[in-house]
Write an enzyme that holds these catalytic residues in place. Structure first.
Site, PDB file in Angstrom:
ATOM      1  N   ARG A   1       0.822  -1.233   0.000  1.00  0.00           N
ATOM      2  CA  ARG A   1       0.000   0.000   0.000  1.00  0.00           C
ATOM      3  C   ARG A   1       0.849   1.272   0.000  1.00  0.00           C
ATOM      4  NH1 ARG A   1      -3.465  -2.995   3.671  1.00  0.00           N
ATOM      5  NH2 ARG A   1      -5.101  -3.942   2.404  1.00  0.00           N
TER       6      ARG A   1
ATOM      7  N   LYS B   1       3.715  11.512 -11.274  1.00  0.00           N
ATOM      8  CA  LYS B   1       2.830  10.713 -12.142  1.00  0.00           C
ATOM      9  C   LYS B   1       3.536   9.395 -12.403  1.00  0.00           C
ATOM     10  CE  LYS B   1       0.058  14.014 -14.747  1.00  0.00           C
ATOM     11  NZ  LYS B   1      -0.195  14.606 -16.078  1.00  0.00           N
TER      12      LYS B   1
ATOM     13  N   GLU C   1      11.019  19.370 -24.067  1.00  0.00           N
ATOM     14  CA  GLU C   1      10.293  19.589 -22.801  1.00  0.00           C
ATOM     15  C   GLU C   1      10.914  20.753 -22.025  1.00  0.00           C
ATOM     16  OE1 GLU C   1       7.521  17.995 -22.084  1.00  0.00           O
ATOM     17  OE2 GLU C   1       7.569  16.102 -23.190  1.00  0.00           O
TER      18      GLU C   1
ATOM     19  N   LYS D   1       8.353  23.266 -13.094  1.00  0.00           N
ATOM     20  CA  LYS D   1       7.479  22.105 -12.873  1.00  0.00           C
ATOM     21  C   LYS D   1       7.077  22.015 -11.406  1.00  0.00           C
ATOM     22  CE  LYS D   1       6.091  17.595 -13.904  1.00  0.00           C
ATOM     23  NZ  LYS D   1       6.111  16.452 -14.754  1.00  0.00           N
TER      24      LYS D   1
ATOM     25  N   GLU E   1      -3.806  17.572 -11.239  1.00  0.00           N
ATOM     26  CA  GLU E   1      -4.306  18.056 -12.526  1.00  0.00           C
ATOM     27  C   GLU E   1      -5.811  18.274 -12.504  1.00  0.00           C
ATOM     28  OE1 GLU E   1      -2.098  16.156 -15.680  1.00  0.00           O
ATOM     29  OE2 GLU E   1      -3.564  16.800 -17.157  1.00  0.00           O
TER      30      GLU E   1
ATOM     31  N   ARG F   1      -1.762  22.284 -14.045  1.00  0.00           N
ATOM     32  CA  ARG F   1      -0.865  21.212 -14.490  1.00  0.00           C
ATOM     33  C   ARG F   1      -1.139  20.824 -15.950  1.00  0.00           C
ATOM     34  NH1 ARG F   1       1.575  16.207 -10.939  1.00  0.00           N
ATOM     35  NH2 ARG F   1       2.924  15.441 -12.604  1.00  0.00           N
TER      36      ARG F   1
ATOM     37  N   ASN G   1       0.780  20.032 -20.829  1.00  0.00           N
ATOM     38  CA  ASN G   1       0.441  19.270 -22.036  1.00  0.00           C
ATOM     39  C   ASN G   1       0.572  20.108 -23.307  1.00  0.00           C
ATOM     40  OD1 ASN G   1      -0.145  16.932 -20.580  1.00  0.00           O
ATOM     41  ND2 ASN G   1      -2.228  17.652 -20.145  1.00  0.00           N
TER      42      ASN G   1
ATOM     43  N   HIS H   1       1.213  18.570 -26.697  1.00  0.00           N
ATOM     44  CA  HIS H   1       1.032  17.118 -26.592  1.00  0.00           C
ATOM     45  C   HIS H   1      -0.164  16.600 -27.391  1.00  0.00           C
ATOM     46  CE1 HIS H   1       4.123  17.470 -23.598  1.00  0.00           C
ATOM     47  NE2 HIS H   1       4.090  16.182 -23.318  1.00  0.00           N
TER      48      HIS H   1
ATOM     49  N   HIS I   1       0.558  14.054 -30.020  1.00  0.00           N
ATOM     50  CA  HIS I   1      -0.008  12.710 -29.878  1.00  0.00           C
ATOM     51  C   HIS I   1      -0.551  12.224 -31.226  1.00  0.00           C
ATOM     52  CE1 HIS I   1      -2.359   9.424 -28.072  1.00  0.00           C
ATOM     53  NE2 HIS I   1      -3.309   9.796 -28.903  1.00  0.00           N
TER      54      HIS I   1
ATOM     55  N   HIS J   1       8.798  10.854 -28.773  1.00  0.00           N
ATOM     56  CA  HIS J   1       7.785  11.649 -28.075  1.00  0.00           C
ATOM     57  C   HIS J   1       8.164  13.135 -28.054  1.00  0.00           C
ATOM     58  CE1 HIS J   1       4.815  12.885 -25.136  1.00  0.00           C
ATOM     59  NE2 HIS J   1       5.793  13.352 -24.367  1.00  0.00           N
TER      60      HIS J   1
HETATM   61  N1  GLY Z   1       4.311  15.212 -17.826  1.00  0.00           N
HETATM   62  C1  GLY Z   1       3.198  16.020 -17.492  1.00  0.00           C
HETATM   63  C2  GLY Z   1       2.951  16.084 -16.036  1.00  0.00           C
HETATM   64  O1  GLY Z   1       3.785  15.685 -15.253  1.00  0.00           O
HETATM   65  O2  GLY Z   1       1.915  16.537 -15.628  1.00  0.00           O
END
Ligand code: GLY
Length: 367
Positions: free
Chosen positions: A121, A143, A185, A227, A237, A242, A246, A249, A253, A267
């Site tokens: 957990r 993430k 990025e 960040k 998000e 956040r 994107n 993206h 994508h 990417h």
């Molecule tokens: N890579 C996008 C984020 O961390 O929200």
């Protein structure tokens, strides 16, 4: 050493940035080394390049590494990969209070982070990202995920690391193409929220890609600080802050999907092209000047990244690209939010974009 805090109630942690940090790991991560044996999950390439130095650094503090090697590539972020890793962590006797180290790029960080989110957990983990992309993006912010047949990163959790160690010297062995893909990025942070940083990168981007040590530390630290601010404001998000990460993206994508998520388009390269398209689409809607959109394209091209979709030699029309967007995981109640620009350094979340309009814009771009 740059110390960048990620401030989250009860789960704050630091991101450390310094050349040569991998040789000092036992010292800077001492608070997270409870036992003599340190479980390290590593990308095969990262282990080959940095494993011995990491072992030597741990040995100097009387610790020994236990390695779990992960094959390079997205295929490792699978249910099977997760099962093998969690079985191994259990066999190692990892407990809740322990910390697992993740050495490598986004694949290893995402897989290890998710395994640690669910192991007993939740146990701790320390990120040692060794690609530029992971250092400025996926290694920070919590993430974690694996891929399934239905798509990338669809099964996962928010699980913050306890510490992130960034040694820009680990980038010395990164292939140039991956270095440039990671740079996409970096410049993203300038385009979405920091005009001064964008201008600095427009001047110094080539130094960053060429791994000039000072330029690299400045670029990484500024990106991570951006960040960290965004994650602290909107960890899960939910507020829209956040989502700005994107930028590029959604267009990217679609291009990745059209090229089969293959080596034809990495990417970061998709994100670079996506940012040019987002800037041009913003100009088309009268939000930014054509000159600003051209500046974005020039800064991206100057780093050696693709900036024109004609470079991809695609055999499709705008509608087909727009249709790929329908499978984007950011779709919400049938609408797809786009990150657009009000100016360079001021991105926003637009919820009023019609895919038909995007398709006809892409037709123009494909000419
Ligand atoms: N890579 C996008 C984020 O961390 O929200």
């Amino acid at each position: 050493m740059a110390v960048i805090p990620v401030q989250l109630a009860g789960r704050s942690y630091n991101v450390l940035v310094e050349h040569g940090l991998r040789d000092d790991v036992a010292n800077v991560a001492s608070a997270f080394l409870r036992k003599d044996i340190v479980p390290i999950v590593a990308d095969a390439n990262a282990k080959a390049h940095h494993g011995e130095r990491l072992e030597a650094a741990l040995a100097a503090a009387g610790r020994k590494a236990a390695w779990f090697e992960v094959a390079s590539g997205e295929a490792s972020k699978s249910w099977q990969g997760l099962q093998e890793l969690t079985d191994w962590l259990l066999a190692q006797g990892v407990e809740r209070g322990d910390h697992v180290f993740a050495l490598g790029g986004g694949v290893v960080g995402d897989l290890t982070g998710f395994a640690c989110a669910i192991l007993k957990r939740g146990c701790g983990f320390v990120q040692i990202p060794t690609t530029l992309l992971a250092q400025v993006d996926s290694g920070v912010g919590g993430k974690t995920a694996i891929n399934t047949a239905a798509g990338k990163n669809l099964i996962g959790a928010f699980h913050q690391p306890a510490l992130v160690l960034i040694d820009p010297a680990t980038l010395d062995t990164l292939p140039d193409r991956e270095m440039r893909a990671g740079y996409a990025e970096v410049i993203k942070y300038g385009i979405l929220g920091d005009r001064e940083f964008f201008d600095w990168l427009a001047e110094n981007g080539q130094k960053v890609v060429a791994r000039d040590p000072d330029a690299l530390v400045h670029a990484i630290s500024t990106s991570v600080a951006a960040k960290a601010r965004i994650v602290a404001e909107d960890e899960r998000e939910t507020s829209g802050a956040r989502a700005l990460l994107n930028l590029g993206h959604t267009f990217g994508h679609a291009l990745e999907a059209e090229t089969g998520f293959s080596d034809k388009l990495l990417h970061g390269e998709g994100v670079a092209l996506g940012m040019v398209l987002a800037a041009r689409y913003s100009a088309r809607r009268g939000l930014v000047s054509d000159e600003d959109a051209a500046l974005v394209a020039r800064a991206i091209a100057a780093s050696g990244l693709p900036s024109e979709i004609s470079q991809l030699g695609l055999d499709c029309d705008g509608r087909k690209l727009a249709d790929h967007m329908l499978h984007d995981k950011k779709m919400e109640s049938g609408t797809l939010p786009f990150i657009l620009l009000r100016s360079i350094g001021a991105a926003y979340l637009a919820k009023d974009v019609a895919l038909d309009d995007v398709a006809s814009f892409l037709d123009e771009q494909l000419q």
